[in-house]
Enzyme design. Structure first.
Site, PDB file in Angstrom:
ATOM      1  N   HIS A 178       0.826  -1.204   0.000  1.00 42.58           N
ATOM      2  CA  HIS A 178       0.000   0.000   0.000  1.00 42.58           C
ATOM      3  C   HIS A 178       0.866   1.262   0.000  1.00 42.58           C
ATOM      4  O   HIS A 178       0.474   2.300  -0.534  1.00 42.58           O
ATOM      5  CB  HIS A 178      -0.923   0.039   1.229  1.00 42.58           C
ATOM      6  CG  HIS A 178      -1.983  -1.012   1.222  1.00 42.58           C
ATOM      7  ND1 HIS A 178      -1.776  -2.285   1.707  1.00 42.58           N
ATOM      8  CD2 HIS A 178      -3.267  -0.985   0.779  1.00 42.58           C
ATOM      9  CE1 HIS A 178      -2.886  -2.990   1.561  1.00 42.58           C
ATOM     10  NE2 HIS A 178      -3.806  -2.221   1.004  1.00 42.58           N
ATOM     11  N   ASP A 250      -4.851  -5.659  -8.234  1.00 41.92           N
ATOM     12  CA  ASP A 250      -5.016  -5.036  -6.926  1.00 41.92           C
ATOM     13  C   ASP A 250      -5.150  -3.533  -7.191  1.00 41.92           C
ATOM     14  O   ASP A 250      -4.972  -3.062  -8.322  1.00 41.92           O
ATOM     15  CB  ASP A 250      -3.836  -5.357  -6.007  1.00 41.92           C
ATOM     16  CG  ASP A 250      -4.199  -5.270  -4.520  1.00 41.92           C
ATOM     17  OD1 ASP A 250      -5.269  -4.717  -4.203  1.00 41.92           O
ATOM     18  OD2 ASP A 250      -3.416  -5.750  -3.686  1.00 41.92           O
TER      19      ASP A 250
END
Length: 336
Positions: A178, A250
């Site tokens: 992230h 993702d």
């Protein structure tokens, strides 16, 4: 169904949301905690999303249990999958029951408010990754396979399709994709023999409906992050493992996706590598830029795969307490 999955900011749709949902490149929407106030509210939101979308739209959420559970108020609080083994005191038969009950409960509750899929289960190994940790079922690949298989059986028994993540395994790198781009420098044998084993086994057993690749680079194989790599998605996943389901990127707004360039470059590269649906989340300006500028298209080969992910379960939230699987799953998991 278009190839872009995006998000909305609030608990109801704005005029801009409605306009974007009608765009032919938009085929999916993911919900977050900020979109949830109550089961009744989110059911109304998903109904509005379907009304304003052009054609079918796939609605998703990350409802894994533990620290990744977007819907809470009025929903069962599911334990982290890594806690099930301890809850069963290391007894595999009981752990499998708990895993299946978790899959059933998540599927029933999520679908009862108009959401098609939860992006689950995590097939990563619980090794050194903080962002994975107890989101993984276990530290041993064989136990991950068994427990994840039971969880998927639970989902399938209710009518929800599963999404296995994060291919070929995010558990053995420390960095959080992230906020960084993890690089896994281990040799091929270790990656294939440990981290990829749950994916290999469950894909071989025809249990996996969709896969989400990791934003991780494995230099022993390729110099690209998996979601942008034709080697990983076409040669390995589709070719060697024989996977014929959906490949979701993702989230392309994650720092781990930044190696390719800006949002337009990321979505183009992900589709060219073999992703069926491209997630552009938590950045409305980026989503608009992609819709307006990216050289991406509605791919004919993706359509039947994506259509299969749509929920066929007509259960309504108000009916849950009358459903025996819901009652039994909550009892098994000791949810009051």
């Amino acid at each position: 169904m278009g190839p872009i999955m995006l998000d909305v900011d609030g608990t109801s749709l704005t005029a801009e949301d409605k306009e974007i949902l009608a765009h032919p490149l938009v085929g999916g929407l993911i919900l977050f905690s900020r979109n949830f106030h109550s089961p009744e509210q989110v059911a109304a939101l998903t109904a509005d999303i379907r009304e304003y979308a052009q054609g079918d739209i796939l609605i998703a959420v990350d409802q894994e249990g533990g620290r990744v559970q977007r819907f809470k108020n009025g929903f069962s609080i599911i334990p982290a999958m890594g806690k099930l083994w301890q809850q069963a005191d290391g007894a595999m038969a009981q752990a499998l029951q708990l895993a299946k009950a978790s899959g059933q409960l998540i599927a029933l509750e999520v679908m009862s408010v108009g959401v098609d899929i939860s992006f689950a289960p995590v097939l990563d190994i619980n090794d050194i990754s903080d962002v994975i940790g107890d989101r993984a079922f276990h530290a041993e690949p064989d136990k991950v396979c068994l427990l994840a298989n039971a969880f998927i059986d639970g989902m399938h028994s209710i009518g929800m399709k599963c999404t296995a993540k994060h291919f070929p395994g995010h558990g053995s790198v420390k960095e959080d994709s992230h906020i960084a781009l993890p690089v896994d420098r281990r040799d091929k044998a270790e990656i294939l023999g440990i981290d990829m084993e749950p994916f290999r086994q469950l894909i071989s057993a025809k249990q996996v409906n969709a896969v989400m690749p990791a934003h991780v680079i494995y230099p022993a194989f390729d110099d690209k992050s998996v979601g942008f790599s034709r080697f990983w998605l076409e040669d390995m996943l589709r070719g060697q493992l024989g996977f014929d389901g959906v490949i979701f990127s993702d989230d392309l707004s994650m720092a781990g996706a930044g190696s390719i360039g800006g949002f337009v470059e990321r979505t183009e590269a992900a589709q060219q590598a073999g992703c069926d649906m491209l997630l552009v989340c938590n950045n409305r300006a980026a989503a608009i830029e992609v819709i307006e500028q990216a050289n991406i298209s509605v791919l004919p080969q993706s359509q039947p795969r994506l259509q299969k992910m749509l929920s066929k379960n007509p259960v309504q939230y108000g009916q849950l307490t009358q459903i025996k699987e819901w009652q039994q799953a909550r009892q098994l998991l000791n949810i009051a």
